[in-house]
Design a protein around this motif. Sequence first.
Motif, PDB file in Angstrom:
ATOM      1  N   PHE A  83      22.243  43.717   7.286  1.00 41.56           N
ATOM      2  CA  PHE A  83      22.418  42.750   6.185  1.00 41.56           C
ATOM      3  C   PHE A  83      21.080  42.082   5.938  1.00 41.56           C
ATOM      4  CE2 PHE A  83      24.519  41.353  10.158  1.00 41.56           C
ATOM      5  CZ  PHE A  83      23.564  40.454  10.625  1.00 41.56           C
ATOM      6  N   SER A  84      20.913  41.574   4.735  1.00 42.43           N
ATOM      7  CA  SER A  84      19.604  41.025   4.379  1.00 42.43           C
ATOM      8  C   SER A  84      19.784  39.921   3.329  1.00 42.43           C
ATOM      9  CB  SER A  84      18.706  42.119   3.810  1.00 42.43           C
ATOM     10  OG  SER A  84      19.159  42.469   2.521  1.00 42.43           O
ATOM     11  N   LEU A  85      18.669  39.378   2.905  1.00 43.94           N
ATOM     12  CA  LEU A  85      18.656  38.340   1.885  1.00 43.94           C
ATOM     13  C   LEU A  85      19.379  38.788   0.605  1.00 43.94           C
ATOM     14  CD1 LEU A  85      17.208  35.647   2.299  1.00 43.94           C
ATOM     15  CD2 LEU A  85      15.271  36.554   1.046  1.00 43.94           C
ATOM     16  N   THR A  86      19.375  40.084   0.361  1.00 45.03           N
ATOM     17  CA  THR A  86      20.069  40.633  -0.803  1.00 45.03           C
ATOM     18  C   THR A  86      21.534  40.174  -0.820  1.00 45.03           C
ATOM     19  OG1 THR A  86      18.671  42.567  -0.770  1.00 45.03           O
ATOM     20  CG2 THR A  86      20.764  42.808  -1.909  1.00 45.03           C
ATOM     21  N   ASP A  87      22.157  40.171   0.353  1.00 48.43           N
ATOM     22  CA  ASP A  87      23.581  39.786   0.443  1.00 48.43           C
ATOM     23  C   ASP A  87      23.783  38.331   0.022  1.00 48.43           C
ATOM     24  OD1 ASP A  87      24.703  42.263   1.630  1.00 48.43           O
ATOM     25  OD2 ASP A  87      23.237  41.784   3.167  1.00 48.43           O
ATOM     26  N   PHE A  88      22.796  37.516   0.317  1.00 45.50           N
ATOM     27  CA  PHE A  88      22.879  36.102  -0.074  1.00 45.50           C
ATOM     28  C   PHE A  88      22.639  35.955  -1.582  1.00 45.50           C
ATOM     29  CE2 PHE A  88      20.747  31.994  -0.773  1.00 45.50           C
ATOM     30  CZ  PHE A  88      21.715  31.135  -0.277  1.00 45.50           C
ATOM     31  N   ILE A  89      21.643  36.662  -2.054  1.00 48.88           N
ATOM     32  CA  ILE A  89      21.300  36.541  -3.479  1.00 48.88           C
ATOM     33  C   ILE A  89      22.423  37.098  -4.368  1.00 48.88           C
ATOM     34  CG2 ILE A  89      19.662  37.393  -5.242  1.00 48.88           C
ATOM     35  CD1 ILE A  89      17.534  36.975  -2.911  1.00 48.88           C
ATOM     36  N   LEU A  90      23.086  38.116  -3.879  1.00 47.58           N
ATOM     37  CA  LEU A  90      24.209  38.699  -4.642  1.00 47.58           C
ATOM     38  C   LEU A  90      25.541  37.987  -4.339  1.00 47.58           C
ATOM     39  CD1 LEU A  90      23.415  42.522  -4.361  1.00 47.58           C
ATOM     40  CD2 LEU A  90      22.944  40.989  -6.284  1.00 47.58           C
ATOM     41  N   ASN A  91      25.439  36.840  -3.657  1.00 54.01           N
ATOM     42  CA  ASN A  91      26.615  36.009  -3.329  1.00 54.01           C
ATOM     43  C   ASN A  91      27.649  36.714  -2.456  1.00 54.01           C
ATOM     44  OD1 ASN A  91      25.668  33.771  -4.794  1.00 54.01           O
ATOM     45  ND2 ASN A  91      26.430  34.691  -6.703  1.00 54.01           N
ATOM     46  N   LYS A  92      27.193  37.681  -1.680  1.00 56.10           N
ATOM     47  CA  LYS A  92      28.154  38.347  -0.785  1.00 56.10           C
ATOM     48  C   LYS A  92      28.433  37.490   0.443  1.00 56.10           C
ATOM     49  CE  LYS A  92      27.016  43.076  -2.064  1.00 56.10           C
ATOM     50  NZ  LYS A  92      26.402  44.328  -1.605  1.00 56.10           N
ATOM     51  N   VAL A  93      27.451  36.657   0.796  1.00 57.00           N
ATOM     52  CA  VAL A  93      27.686  35.692   1.887  1.00 57.00           C
ATOM     53  C   VAL A  93      27.300  34.306   1.353  1.00 57.00           C
ATOM     54  CG1 VAL A  93      27.279  37.302   3.811  1.00 57.00           C
ATOM     55  CG2 VAL A  93      25.373  36.002   2.866  1.00 57.00           C
ATOM     56  N   PRO A  94      28.055  33.280   1.731  1.00 60.36           N
ATOM     57  CA  PRO A  94      27.756  31.953   1.182  1.00 60.36           C
ATOM     58  C   PRO A  94      26.587  31.245   1.865  1.00 60.36           C
ATOM     59  CG  PRO A  94      29.739  31.867   2.536  1.00 60.36           C
ATOM     60  CD  PRO A  94      29.318  33.294   2.493  1.00 60.36           C
ATOM     61  N   HIS A  95      26.372  31.564   3.144  1.00 56.19           N
ATOM     62  CA  HIS A  95      25.331  30.848   3.882  1.00 56.19           C
ATOM     63  C   HIS A  95      24.289  31.809   4.433  1.00 56.19           C
ATOM     64  CE1 HIS A  95      27.804  27.339   3.550  1.00 56.19           C
ATOM     65  NE2 HIS A  95      28.809  27.963   4.137  1.00 56.19           N
ATOM     66  N   LEU A  96      23.036  31.374   4.310  1.00 63.07           N
ATOM     67  CA  LEU A  96      21.932  32.204   4.794  1.00 63.07           C
ATOM     68  C   LEU A  96      22.023  32.428   6.297  1.00 63.07           C
ATOM     69  CD1 LEU A  96      19.444  33.445   3.378  1.00 63.07           C
ATOM     70  CD2 LEU A  96      18.119  31.493   4.141  1.00 63.07           C
ATOM     71  N   SER A  97      22.530  31.420   6.989  1.00 65.40           N
ATOM     72  CA  SER A  97      22.588  31.516   8.456  1.00 65.40           C
ATOM     73  C   SER A  97      23.491  32.678   8.912  1.00 65.40           C
ATOM     74  CB  SER A  97      23.083  30.203   9.043  1.00 65.40           C
ATOM     75  OG  SER A  97      24.301  29.848   8.442  1.00 65.40           O
ATOM     76  N   GLN A  98      24.333  33.184   7.999  1.00 70.89           N
ATOM     77  CA  GLN A  98      25.185  34.322   8.355  1.00 70.89           C
ATOM     78  C   GLN A  98      24.374  35.635   8.437  1.00 70.89           C
ATOM     79  OE1 GLN A  98      28.096  32.764   5.210  1.00 70.89           O
ATOM     80  NE2 GLN A  98      29.389  34.103   6.467  1.00 70.89           N
ATOM     81  N   LEU A  99      23.135  35.551   7.967  1.00 69.05           N
ATOM     82  CA  LEU A  99      22.318  36.764   7.945  1.00 69.05           C
ATOM     83  C   LEU A  99      21.362  36.859   9.124  1.00 69.05           C
ATOM     84  CD1 LEU A  99      21.414  36.724   4.144  1.00 69.05           C
ATOM     85  CD2 LEU A  99      23.222  38.020   5.279  1.00 69.05           C
ATOM     86  N   LEU A 100      21.507  35.925  10.072  1.00 69.58           N
ATOM     87  CA  LEU A 100      20.615  35.948  11.238  1.00 69.58           C
ATOM     88  C   LEU A 100      20.862  37.205  12.067  1.00 69.58           C
ATOM     89  CD1 LEU A 100      20.840  32.229  12.415  1.00 69.58           C
ATOM     90  CD2 LEU A 100      18.808  33.395  11.558  1.00 69.58           C
ATOM     91  N   LEU A 101      19.788  37.921  12.306  1.00 65.09           N
ATOM     92  CA  LEU A 101      19.891  39.163  13.059  1.00 65.09           C
ATOM     93  C   LEU A 101      19.097  38.997  14.358  1.00 65.09           C
ATOM     94  CD1 LEU A 101      20.737  42.195  12.903  1.00 65.09           C
ATOM     95  CD2 LEU A 101      18.538  42.624  11.797  1.00 65.09           C
ATOM     96  N   LYS A 102      19.735  39.256  15.465  1.00 69.94           N
ATOM     97  CA  LYS A 102      19.052  39.103  16.751  1.00 69.94           C
ATOM     98  C   LYS A 102      18.020  40.210  16.923  1.00 69.94           C
ATOM     99  CE  LYS A 102      22.087  36.355  19.556  1.00 69.94           C
ATOM    100  NZ  LYS A 102      21.335  35.209  19.053  1.00 69.94           N
ATOM    101  N   THR A 103      16.874  39.857  17.472  1.00 73.82           N
ATOM    102  CA  THR A 103      15.874  40.884  17.784  1.00 73.82           C
ATOM    103  C   THR A 103      15.939  41.174  19.280  1.00 73.82           C
ATOM    104  OG1 THR A 103      14.136  39.298  18.315  1.00 73.82           O
ATOM    105  CG2 THR A 103      14.354  39.913  16.012  1.00 73.82           C
ATOM    106  N   ASP A 104      15.104  42.104  19.721  1.00 70.81           N
ATOM    107  CA  ASP A 104      15.066  42.420  21.157  1.00 70.81           C
ATOM    108  C   ASP A 104      14.363  41.324  21.948  1.00 70.81           C
ATOM    109  OD1 ASP A 104      16.308  44.768  20.641  1.00 70.81           O
ATOM    110  OD2 ASP A 104      14.462  45.938  20.477  1.00 70.81           O
TER     111      ASP A 104
END
Lengths: 154, 299
Positions: free
Chosen positions: B60-81
């Motif tokens: 998931f990426s910022l695109t999902d936020f911009i296209l209103n697929k997710v309401p909050h940016l914090s839902q797009l946090l992706l854990k790294t190694d």
Amino acid sequence: MAAAVWVVVYSQDQIRGGILTKLCQRESISARLENRLDRLQKTIETYLPQIIVMDIKNALASEINALKNLCEQNKNCFWIVIGGSQDVTQMVAYLHNDDWALCVGMEDPFNPEAICKQIKKRLDQQINPKPKLKTVTPKESSLKSDLMRFLKLD
Amino acid sequence: MERNSQIVAMVGPKGGVGKTTISANLSIALAQLGQKVVVVDLDLGASNLHTVFGIRNVPFSLTDFILNKVPHLSQLLLKTDIPHLDIICGGDIPGVANLHYSKKLKLIRNVSAISCDYLVLDLSAGASMNVIDFVMIAQQSLLITTPEVPSLLNAYSFIKSLLFRRLALSFTRQKQDSLLELMERAKDFDAHPELKTMQGIIKETKRIAPEAVVTIEKILSGVQPIIVVNRARAEKDMNAGAVIQHLMNQYLNIQSSLVVKVREDDAVGVACAKLKPALLNAPKSGFAKDIQSIAGMLC
């Protein structure tokens, strides 16, 4: 033009750093005390001192890392490391590992006279003890005149 | 518990100066110091931060936020190694680089609301309003330049644009039309050479609206970028940073900014080819040490 500074003392401890700086000044050695890393870096860039004394007693790991990098960036300076026994040993070992040995470690107990003696010894070893002032001033730089022309500031 | 994030904007007005590489590696260095870090790819339209981390499949990426697929940016946090480090990957949908004003505000609000110790914003090149507005929410900005004239020019121009934007917003809020008109005149300093410097603008402000001088000085004192001279090869390259710092002091009245260097290092190219951050691939490299030094300064 900024006055020459031969020695910069970096210490978070104003009393330890202050005593050493004052002692140098009493010996007619131009010295300056810094207690912030950003200011230390700026002072080094501005004055290009011959000797930098870093007091790493009670220093945080991040501070030590930053100081190591400063050492790397200023290999032409002579570094005197003071602080607790283990910290000093580790720091000096790190610096020597890096194929250069322009440094000396001095472990606690804090002995400002001995440190000052090291500073004087080092300064005496120099053929010309005058500090190197920054030679490329923005005024002389063609880069500056180029930029000013492009920015229409001249 | 909510944390107050320290927002660090990575600005490189000229493309290719190393914003993304430094953003990724500085974020790792901060995380290695035990800080909770989130790095956000805000290089809208040209995002590639995830590639530095070797993330091949972006779920998931910022695109999902911009296209209103997710309401909050914090839902797009992706854990790294890397422990303590999360990433928000960028989006590349057509037109994303020219966000509508309301979308931009929503994005800014959501970015500001992310809870961590350090929030690192990897911004686009250029001096667009999008970039400037993200810089304005940051407590600290790193102005990344290479030692060459084109990059230094762009760095100076960016800071000038940032100052003009801040001043214009402030004067608009205060309904100071005469000062807004002054700022417009100052843009054409061929016609108004007396407004070439910030000192000249302050002098003219004193005449038109003396009470606004305090506002200008406050805004100027709030702009203290750390100048990062990237790909520095020699001592003279460090001088490039000092020169641009001097010009900013002299002509824009920015009294205090720090200059640091990140040396040119083959380790970066090698790591890039392996799709690994240089700090992890070559932790003892000169580049890694310089980045760690900057992280130490920020903490």
